[in-house]
Design a protein around this motif. Structure first.
Motif, short mmCIF file in Angstrom:
data_model
loop_
_atom_site.label_atom_id
_atom_site.label_comp_id
_atom_site.label_asym_id
_atom_site.label_seq_id
_atom_site.Cartn_x
_atom_site.Cartn_y
_atom_site.Cartn_z
N ASN A 1 0.80 -1.23 0.00
CA ASN A 1 0.00 0.00 0.00
C ASN A 1 0.84 1.27 0.00
OD1 ASN A 1 -2.52 -1.31 0.07
ND2 ASN A 1 -2.31 -1.66 2.27
N GLU A 2 2.09 1.17 0.46
CA GLU A 2 2.90 2.37 0.63
C GLU A 2 4.12 2.32 -0.27
OE1 GLU A 2 3.44 1.45 4.77
OE2 GLU A 2 2.45 3.32 5.33
N LEU A 3 4.45 3.44 -0.89
CA LEU A 3 5.67 3.54 -1.69
C LEU A 3 6.83 4.04 -0.85
CD1 LEU A 3 7.07 3.41 -4.48
CD2 LEU A 3 6.39 5.80 -4.82
N ASP A 4 6.58 5.07 -0.08
CA ASP A 4 7.65 5.72 0.71
C ASP A 4 7.19 5.81 2.16
OD1 ASP A 4 9.99 6.96 1.35
OD2 ASP A 4 9.45 8.91 0.52
N SER A 5 7.24 4.67 2.85
CA SER A 5 6.71 4.60 4.22
C SER A 5 7.59 5.38 5.19
CB SER A 5 6.64 3.14 4.67
OG SER A 5 6.28 3.06 6.03
N LYS A 6 6.94 5.93 6.20
CA LYS A 6 7.66 6.57 7.30
C LYS A 6 7.57 5.72 8.57
CE LYS A 6 8.73 10.11 4.79
NZ LYS A 6 10.10 10.19 4.23
N GLU A 7 7.23 4.44 8.39
CA GLU A 7 7.11 3.53 9.53
C GLU A 7 8.05 2.34 9.44
OE1 GLU A 7 3.12 2.33 10.25
OE2 GLU A 7 2.32 4.38 10.33
N HIS A 8 8.44 1.94 8.24
CA HIS A 8 9.27 0.75 8.10
C HIS A 8 9.97 0.80 6.75
CE1 HIS A 8 5.98 -0.53 5.52
NE2 HIS A 8 5.15 -0.38 6.54
N LEU A 9 10.92 -0.12 6.55
CA LEU A 9 11.58 -0.24 5.26
C LEU A 9 10.57 -0.66 4.21
CD1 LEU A 9 14.89 -2.08 6.25
CD2 LEU A 9 14.64 0.32 5.63
N PRO A 10 10.83 -0.33 2.91
CA PRO A 10 9.90 -0.73 1.85
C PRO A 10 9.62 -2.23 1.87
CG PRO A 10 11.57 0.77 0.99
CD PRO A 10 11.98 0.43 2.40
N ARG A 11 8.36 -2.59 1.72
CA ARG A 11 7.96 -3.99 1.75
C ARG A 11 7.39 -4.40 0.40
NH1 ARG A 11 4.99 -4.24 7.71
NH2 ARG A 11 6.88 -3.94 8.96
N TYR A 12 8.22 -4.32 -0.61
CA TYR A 12 7.82 -4.79 -1.94
C TYR A 12 9.07 -5.22 -2.70
CZ TYR A 12 8.62 0.27 -2.30
OH TYR A 12 9.13 1.54 -2.17
N ASP A 13 8.84 -6.12 -3.69
CA ASP A 13 9.94 -6.65 -4.49
C ASP A 13 10.04 -5.97 -5.85
OD1 ASP A 13 10.41 -8.89 -2.58
OD2 ASP A 13 8.41 -9.49 -3.26
N LEU A 14 8.97 -5.28 -6.23
CA LEU A 14 8.89 -4.72 -7.57
C LEU A 14 7.96 -3.52 -7.56
CD1 LEU A 14 9.39 -5.11 -10.71
CD2 LEU A 14 7.28 -6.50 -10.69
N ILE A 15 8.30 -2.49 -8.34
CA ILE A 15 7.44 -1.33 -8.53
C ILE A 15 6.97 -1.32 -9.98
CG2 ILE A 15 7.28 1.20 -8.51
CD1 ILE A 15 9.56 1.20 -6.44
N ILE A 16 5.68 -1.14 -10.17
CA ILE A 16 5.12 -0.98 -11.51
C ILE A 16 4.48 0.40 -11.58
CG2 ILE A 16 3.38 -1.78 -13.16
CD1 ILE A 16 3.76 -4.59 -12.06
N SER A 17 4.95 1.22 -12.51
CA SER A 17 4.45 2.59 -12.62
C SER A 17 3.99 2.84 -14.06
CB SER A 17 5.55 3.59 -12.25
OG SER A 17 5.13 4.92 -12.49
N ASP A 18 2.91 3.61 -14.20
CA ASP A 18 2.43 3.94 -15.55
C ASP A 18 3.05 5.23 -16.06
OD1 ASP A 18 1.16 5.84 -14.03
OD2 ASP A 18 -0.85 5.48 -14.83
N TYR A 19 4.09 5.68 -15.36
CA TYR A 19 4.78 6.90 -15.79
C TYR A 19 6.22 6.82 -15.26
CZ TYR A 19 5.26 11.82 -17.08
OH TYR A 19 5.65 12.99 -17.69
N PRO A 20 7.21 7.28 -16.01
CA PRO A 20 8.61 7.19 -15.53
C PRO A 20 8.79 7.93 -14.21
CG PRO A 20 8.53 7.76 -17.85
CD PRO A 20 7.13 7.87 -17.35
N ILE A 21 9.39 7.27 -13.23
CA ILE A 21 9.70 7.90 -11.95
C ILE A 21 11.13 7.56 -11.56
CG2 ILE A 21 7.31 7.87 -11.12
CD1 ILE A 21 8.02 5.42 -9.42
N ASP A 22 11.73 8.39 -10.71
CA ASP A 22 13.07 8.10 -10.22
C ASP A 22 13.02 6.88 -9.32
OD1 ASP A 22 14.14 10.32 -11.50
OD2 ASP A 22 13.75 11.64 -9.79
N ASN A 23 13.96 5.98 -9.51
CA ASN A 23 13.97 4.75 -8.72
C ASN A 23 15.12 4.78 -7.72
OD1 ASN A 23 13.67 2.23 -7.65
ND2 ASN A 23 14.33 1.11 -9.47
N TYR A 24 14.82 5.15 -6.50
CA TYR A 24 15.80 5.08 -5.41
C TYR A 24 15.27 4.18 -4.29
CZ TYR A 24 12.70 8.92 -3.95
OH TYR A 24 11.61 9.68 -3.66
#
Length: 485
Positions: free
Chosen positions: A432-455
């Protein structure tokens, strides 16, 4: 918990703990045997529990078996807090923390118990303090000893009591401490859960109370060195303490500000920035006193997980941060976390005896006295941590995907629906979260319909909206590769 509450209350807690953790209703005679109680005493305790704790739980007897019913918002910690706040020891703890300076005569006048019973309870409390390397003075009744140990003791008991007692340090505004902790979270890239935040606030209030009363920490040469080193590492001199500088109405010495800052390690917290984790494990600029803790944490984790290909950095971080709390203990200190009460962690990947064997040897080799003296609670913590960590490793590997749509959540839900229809249930789950302020990212892959910076430290797929057949095929290939790992 022994000596903190009465012997009978302690046995009642053992009874309740067993009923909480036992999945099946238990025969009366088996329960009495398990707790080494007579049937008469067991019946008496059940009746007393039902009367004293009627707002929380009820134990019923049917067909020679015991059944435990409880309010949905009550767990064993709630009952522990109740027992502590209604104990003789807790009255003494609050009075001495508030510097009430009551002598034995004053106490006897205010308590409806005999002089002999009072002295017996006072001796029990003195025994508890002795296990924390502290002494109970009688006239006036006060706790004396190493100042760090005194603060640690007060903090530890008040944190345990908080679910029942609420905020008891009334001359310090909780809201100010909460704002300070939130400020710290933002500055350090860490997150305290709601309960951990309250625990930290309680600890800060205890420390500030002792400072206000003129009880300051006196560092020996070794302590002074590692506190100075910690101040350098965290750049504490440039940290903004303005929120709490005036909270007690007296100036706070610089070294006491450092202790207020480092007291964050008395409670658990999470990192939500992967770089912060890597910096914490870095050898280049670490705090001198943290090095032996880091080395020990690395040895323990590497020894237990030597044949496992897992991401174990977070385990090392949890251990380092847990070990650092013992900086607040000059010698052996009895902690209430373990209390001989059972916890059911299933499945158990690592047996407690196996962990104890490795940990005991490595702690002994480390020469860290404060850890050796508290080995029992450390072993229990590591047993819980490692087995909880391994729980999801026993599950079938799922691909965790974070879907990002430029136009917002409605578009994201559409993409999720498209993906779900392409794969069998259970293979994919969505974050549910891309940039959480509670924990480290909990996903293996990001799918975006528009180019975004990947950090974000994981692969990113840039899709069209709606996705093409080829893009869905690429996702299928990604999933196949992950399942083979």
């Amino acid at each position: 918990m022994k000596n903190t509450i009465s012997s009978s209350d302690y046995r009642k807690l053992k009874l309740l703990n067993y009923l909480f953790n036992n999945e099946d209703n238990i025969l009366k005679k088996d329960l009495a045997q398990k707790l080494s109680l007579s049937l008469v005493t067991l019946n008496t305790y059940v009746d007393e529990i039902n009367e004293e704790l009627s707002d929380f739980i009820r134990i019923t007897r049917r067909d020679g078996r015991y059944f435990l019913d409880r309010r949905q918002d009550v767990n064993f910690d709630s009952l522990t807090a109740y027992m502590i706040t209604h104990s003789f020891s807790y009255e003494i703890i609050l009075a001495t923390l508030r510097d009430e300076k009551k002598d034995v005569k004053n106490w006897l006048e205010s308590m409806p118990i005999s002089q002999s019973a009072f002295y017996r309870k006072l001796q029990e409390f003195d025994n508890l303090l002795a296990r924390s390397n502290l002494i109970l003075e009688r006239n006036p009744v006060s706790i004396v000893g190493n100042e760090l140990n005194i603060r640690f003791f007060y903090s530890h008991v008040l944190v345990k009591a908080y679910p029942e007692s609420g905020w008891v340090i009334n001359d310090i505004d909780y809201r100010i401490l909460e704002r300070f902790i939130k400020h710290m979270e933002r500055e350090l890239g860490i997150y305290f859960s709601p309960s951990a935040l309250k625990d930290y606030a309680v600890s800060l209030a205890v420390l500030l109370t002792r400072i206000k009363q003129g009880h300051f920490v006196q560092f020996d040469e070794y302590q002074a060195k590692y506190w100075e080193d910690a101040a350098r590492y965290y750049d504490i001199k440039n940290f903004d303490f303005s929120l709490i500088q005036d909270v007690i109405g007296v100036p706070i010495p610089e070294n006491e500000l450092h202790i207020l800052f480092i007291a964050q390690f008395l409670v658990p917290f999470s990192y939500y920035d992967k770089q912060k984790v890597l910096d914490r494990l870095s050898h280049k600029k670490e705090v001198l006193y943290v090095k032996p803790f880091r080395v020990l944490a690395e040895k323990i984790v590497d020894e237990i997980f030597k044949d496992k290909q897992y991401d174990i950095e977070m385990l090392k971080i949890y251990l380092i941060n847990y070990f650092v709390r013992f900086v607040f203990v000059s010698k052996t200190t009895h902690l209430l976390d373990i209390d001989y009460f059972s916890r059911k962690i299933t499945p158990v990947t690592y047996e407690k005896k196996e962990i104890e064997r490795h940990v005991s040897q490595l702690i002994r080799e480390s020469g860290l006295t404060m850890l050796r003296d508290n080995k029992g609670i450390i072993v229990q913590y590591i047993f819980d941590l490692f087995n909880v960590y391994m729980m999801d490793k026993h599950q079938k590997k799922q691909l965790r995907i974070k879907v990002v749509a430029k136009n917002g959540s409605v578009w994201e839900e559409y993409l999720k629906d498209v993906i779900q229809k392409q794969f069998p249930p259970g293979l994919i789950t969505f974050a549910n979260e891309l940039d959480s302020k509670e924990h480290l990212p909990r996903y293996d892959l990001i799918i975006s319909d528009y180019p975004i910076d990947n950090y974000y430290g994981c692969p990113l797929l840039a899709w069209h909206f709606p996705p093409t057949k080829k893009e869905l095929e690429e996702l299928s290939q990604f999933l196949d590769e992950m399942q083979r790992k």
